[in-house]
Design an enzyme around this catalytic site. Structure first.
Site, mmCIF file in Angstrom:
data_model
loop_
_atom_site.group_PDB
_atom_site.id
_atom_site.type_symbol
_atom_site.label_atom_id
_atom_site.label_comp_id
_atom_site.label_asym_id
_atom_site.label_seq_id
_atom_site.Cartn_x
_atom_site.Cartn_y
_atom_site.Cartn_z
ATOM 1 C CG ASP A 180 -2.069 -1.013 1.017
ATOM 2 O OD1 ASP A 180 -3.014 -0.681 0.285
ATOM 3 O OD2 ASP A 180 -1.988 -2.120 1.558
ATOM 4 C CG ASN A 190 0.770 -5.418 1.925
ATOM 5 O OD1 ASN A 190 0.203 -4.727 1.074
ATOM 6 N ND2 ASN A 190 0.642 -6.720 1.957
ATOM 7 C CE LYS A 191 -6.111 -6.401 6.548
ATOM 8 N NZ LYS A 191 -7.072 -7.360 5.986
#
Length: 261
Positions: A180, A190-191
């Site tokens: 991201d 990121n996630k």
């Protein structure tokens, strides 16, 4: 403000399962379709910047659009630039990572990254047989979406939970995630769950790759965690404090290589 547009944008803003590039493409289509509304209400861009604050590529897009909107003769160039970029972005990334990924037969990933999906789809044309383990990614279970998309492409895919990552990392050849945001210091956002995956890969000596377009590059060395609704984790929590973050930081020392284009 146009009610129909407002509903469409609200649906896009509330989308918690699509990857950042998928969100950007949808937003780009909305803006092209409803350009007159944005010309009448430029404050909409500021609102969208706030709503999409975690996504570096969307922030850059909205900033570029804001500049182009002030100079109407720049709008056509802006739309043409992003039309071409969004059309070719995955081919460009794949050209950078193909020679590396084609050597592996078993991959592991997490969540739902459009970039990861598009790269696997292209890899399928060059390498007919490989396997992908997808971690489901709580609390929204986006990994299920990626697994379904890969299955439709007839890619051998298996869905696992985050609790099963250790067992499946050591049976994988490589890990691949999207991003991201890529911070100025080289760390990746990121996630949640991505950092655990990276640490496990380091432990088991499995290469850990990040795939992202250049619009994910940030000028910041840090990011602000945004606390999300606790009832996404557990609705009947009996006054237990619940912490729910969507994104986390991965130290660059855990990353084998970042492929960007």
């Amino acid at each position: 403000m146009d009610i129909k547009l407002n509903k469409a944008l609200q649906k896009l803003i509330n989308d918690k399962t699509s990857g950042s590039n998928e969100l950007l493409l949808s937003l780009h289509k909305h803006i092209k379709k409803e350009l007159k509304i944005f010309q009448l209400f430029p404050a909409l861009i500021l609102e969208l910047k706030q709503k999409f604050s975690p996504f570096k590529n969307i922030q850059k897009y909205l900033g570029d659009f804001q500049v182009a909107l002030k100079k109407k003769n720049k709008l056509e160039k802006f739309f043409n630039l992003y039309d071409e970029m969004l059309l070719n972005i995955y081919d460009n990334i794949y050209s950078k990572c193909k020679n590396t990924l084609i050597n592996y037969s078993t991959f592991i990933t997490i969540s739902n990254s459009t970039t990861v999906f598009e790269i696997f789809k292209r890899l399928k044309k060059d390498k007919s047989h490989f396997k992908v383990y997808v971690s489901e990614s709580r609390p929204k279970y986006e990994g299920r979406i990626l697994a379904q998309k890969l299955a439709i492409e007839k890619i051998n895919v298996q869905l696992i939970t985050e609790a099963m990552l250790s067992e499946y990392v050591k049976n994988s050849d490589a890990a691949i995630i999207g991003a991201d945001s890529i911070l100025k210091n080289g760390n990746v956002i990121n996630k949640v769950g991505s950092n655990v995956l990276a640490i496990l890969c380091k432990h088991y000596k499995i290469p850990f790759y990040v795939l992202a377009d250049k619009n994910k590059l940030s000028n910041n060395n840090s990011y602000d965690k945004k606390l999300m609704p606790s009832d996404e984790i557990w609705k009947q929590n009996n006054n237990i404090k619940i912490i729910n973050y969507y994104f986390e930081e991965i130290n660059k020392k855990l990353i084998t290589k970042v492929f960007t284009a």
